[in-house]
Design a protein around this motif. Structure first.
Motif, PDB file in Angstrom:
ATOM      1  N   GLY A 178       3.651  28.470  19.284  1.00  0.00           N
ATOM      2  CA  GLY A 178       5.070  28.213  19.106  1.00  0.00           C
ATOM      3  C   GLY A 178       5.911  29.052  20.042  1.00  0.00           C
ATOM      4  N   THR A 179       7.168  28.648  20.214  1.00  0.00           N
ATOM      5  CA  THR A 179       8.105  29.456  20.988  1.00  0.00           C
ATOM      6  C   THR A 179       9.362  29.694  20.160  1.00  0.00           C
ATOM      7  OG1 THR A 179       9.447  27.721  22.057  1.00  0.00           O
ATOM      8  CG2 THR A 179       7.309  28.239  23.057  1.00  0.00           C
ATOM      9  N   ALA A 180      10.003  30.822  20.436  1.00  0.00           N
ATOM     10  CA  ALA A 180      11.274  31.168  19.806  1.00  0.00           C
ATOM     11  C   ALA A 180      11.998  32.131  20.735  1.00  0.00           C
ATOM     12  CB  ALA A 180      11.058  31.791  18.433  1.00  0.00           C
ATOM     13  N   GLY A 181      13.312  32.245  20.578  1.00  0.00           N
ATOM     14  CA  GLY A 181      14.097  33.042  21.508  1.00  0.00           C
ATOM     15  C   GLY A 181      14.447  34.434  21.047  1.00  0.00           C
ATOM     16  N   THR A 182      14.081  34.785  19.813  1.00  0.00           N
ATOM     17  CA  THR A 182      14.364  36.124  19.298  1.00  0.00           C
ATOM     18  C   THR A 182      13.117  36.675  18.616  1.00  0.00           C
ATOM     19  OG1 THR A 182      15.089  35.371  17.104  1.00  0.00           O
ATOM     20  CG2 THR A 182      16.763  35.453  18.861  1.00  0.00           C
ATOM     21  N   GLN A 183      13.090  37.988  18.425  1.00  0.00           N
ATOM     22  CA  GLN A 183      11.953  38.599  17.744  1.00  0.00           C
ATOM     23  C   GLN A 183      11.878  38.133  16.300  1.00  0.00           C
ATOM     24  OE1 GLN A 183       9.529  40.626  19.257  1.00  0.00           O
ATOM     25  NE2 GLN A 183       8.549  40.029  17.335  1.00  0.00           N
ATOM     26  N   GLU A 184      13.034  38.015  15.662  1.00  0.00           N
ATOM     27  CA  GLU A 184      13.054  37.521  14.282  1.00  0.00           C
ATOM     28  C   GLU A 184      12.479  36.116  14.208  1.00  0.00           C
ATOM     29  OE1 GLU A 184      16.232  36.742  10.607  1.00  0.00           O
ATOM     30  OE2 GLU A 184      16.955  37.131  12.643  1.00  0.00           O
ATOM     31  N   GLY A 185      12.891  35.267  15.148  1.00  0.00           N
ATOM     32  CA  GLY A 185      12.371  33.904  15.175  1.00  0.00           C
ATOM     33  C   GLY A 185      10.878  33.867  15.413  1.00  0.00           C
ATOM     34  N   GLN A 186      10.395  34.714  16.304  1.00  0.00           N
ATOM     35  CA  GLN A 186       8.960  34.757  16.584  1.00  0.00           C
ATOM     36  C   GLN A 186       8.176  35.187  15.348  1.00  0.00           C
ATOM     37  OE1 GLN A 186       7.959  36.652  20.503  1.00  0.00           O
ATOM     38  NE2 GLN A 186      10.177  36.704  20.763  1.00  0.00           N
ATOM     39  N   ASN A 187       8.704  36.142  14.602  1.00  0.00           N
ATOM     40  CA  ASN A 187       8.027  36.589  13.383  1.00  0.00           C
ATOM     41  C   ASN A 187       7.950  35.462  12.356  1.00  0.00           C
ATOM     42  OD1 ASN A 187       7.734  39.152  14.470  1.00  0.00           O
ATOM     43  ND2 ASN A 187       9.566  39.967  13.475  1.00  0.00           N
ATOM     44  N   ILE A 188       9.041  34.710  12.226  1.00  0.00           N
ATOM     45  CA  ILE A 188       9.069  33.599  11.270  1.00  0.00           C
ATOM     46  C   ILE A 188       8.050  32.534  11.656  1.00  0.00           C
ATOM     47  CG2 ILE A 188      10.480  31.689  10.404  1.00  0.00           C
ATOM     48  CD1 ILE A 188      12.901  33.548  10.577  1.00  0.00           C
ATOM     49  N   VAL A 189       7.944  32.255  12.952  1.00  0.00           N
ATOM     50  CA  VAL A 189       6.992  31.250  13.428  1.00  0.00           C
ATOM     51  C   VAL A 189       5.561  31.666  13.091  1.00  0.00           C
ATOM     52  CG1 VAL A 189       6.050  30.128  15.489  1.00  0.00           C
ATOM     53  CG2 VAL A 189       8.524  30.407  15.241  1.00  0.00           C
ATOM     54  N   LEU A 190       5.235  32.935  13.299  1.00  0.00           N
ATOM     55  CA  LEU A 190       3.899  33.428  12.966  1.00  0.00           C
ATOM     56  C   LEU A 190       3.636  33.354  11.468  1.00  0.00           C
ATOM     57  CD1 LEU A 190       3.643  36.547  15.315  1.00  0.00           C
ATOM     58  CD2 LEU A 190       2.321  34.425  15.495  1.00  0.00           C
ATOM     59  N   GLN A 191       4.654  33.641  10.676  1.00  0.00           N
ATOM     60  CA  GLN A 191       4.501  33.608   9.221  1.00  0.00           C
ATOM     61  C   GLN A 191       4.300  32.193   8.694  1.00  0.00           C
ATOM     62  OE1 GLN A 191       8.091  35.498   7.861  1.00  0.00           O
ATOM     63  NE2 GLN A 191       7.535  37.499   8.724  1.00  0.00           N
TER      64      GLN A 191
END
Length: 220
Positions: A178-191
């Protein structure tokens, strides 16, 4: 003002425009279900991006004014119309397509667009199923026809549909990137099921993705 009818509160739109055109009214008549329709007492309503485009008047869909926005709701069956035998009053349900609009205390829906809401899901979760998860399921299983063991890249995976794609793809045995533009978004994607996540604001993120997969992958 409507008289002689049971009334409800609902958000009404009388002209296209910004959020300021959303007007709360307390004298809207509760709709009556007709053939193959049900009336749902709304406990939660999903808010989807497309509804903002429709409200602004920039979308190809332009409902007759005034109207009540909202398509995805979850709640309890209040009444059933003729030939709507699948449900009965008191059933917990969610729908993907209201007829009368979901930003209201009650909403009409065709019975074929209504589904039982499992007890393990609350109403807020039920209202979030429709557009995101049905879109994700169609993209993966109907359009892409994915198979276990394949790889999928979900671009902008931190949004509602993106997270749904991650969850469904992981459940079907795919390698999920997945891709995301913020660290918070990246954490949510992994979760939510992704094996790896990349910051699509980095100029070389495509190169990093290519190094992570050794074969063709599907991009959604």
């Amino acid at each position: 003002m409507a008289t002689g009818l049971k009334l409800m509160r609902a958000i009404r739109v009388f002209e296209f425009g910004g959020p300021e055109v959303l007007k709360l009214q307390s004298d809207v008549a509760v709709p009556t279900p007709k053939d193959h329709q049900v009336l749902i007492k709304v406990h939660a309503c999903g808010v989807n991006p497309v509804e903002t485009y429709i409200r602004s008047g920039t979308h190809k869909i332009k409902p007759l004014l005034p109207y009540t926005p909202g398509s995805d709701v979850a709640g309890v069956i209040e009444a059933v119309g003729d030939n709507a035998s699948t449900f009965k009053k008191g059933d917990r349900v969610f729908t993907t397509s209201t007829i009368s609009g979901g930003y209201a205390e009650y909403a009409l829906a065709a019975d074929h667009t209504v589904y039982p809401l499992p007890e393990k899901l609350d109403f807020k979760q039920g209202a979030a199923i429709g557009t995101p998860y049905f879109t994700a399921y169609r993209a993966l299983l109907h359009s892409a026809r994915v198979k276990a063991g394949e790889s999928v890249l979900v671009h902008g995976a931190s949004g509602g549909v993106g997270l749904a794609v991650c969850q469904i793809a992981r459940a079907y045995g795919l390698k999920v990137l997945g891709t995301a533009g913020t660290q918070e978004g990246q954490n949510i994607v992994l979760q939510n099921g992704a094996h790896e996540v990349f910051n699509h604001r980095e100029h070389n993120y495509i190169d990093k993705i290519k190094k992570s997969v050794d074969r063709h992958f599907l991009m959604i």
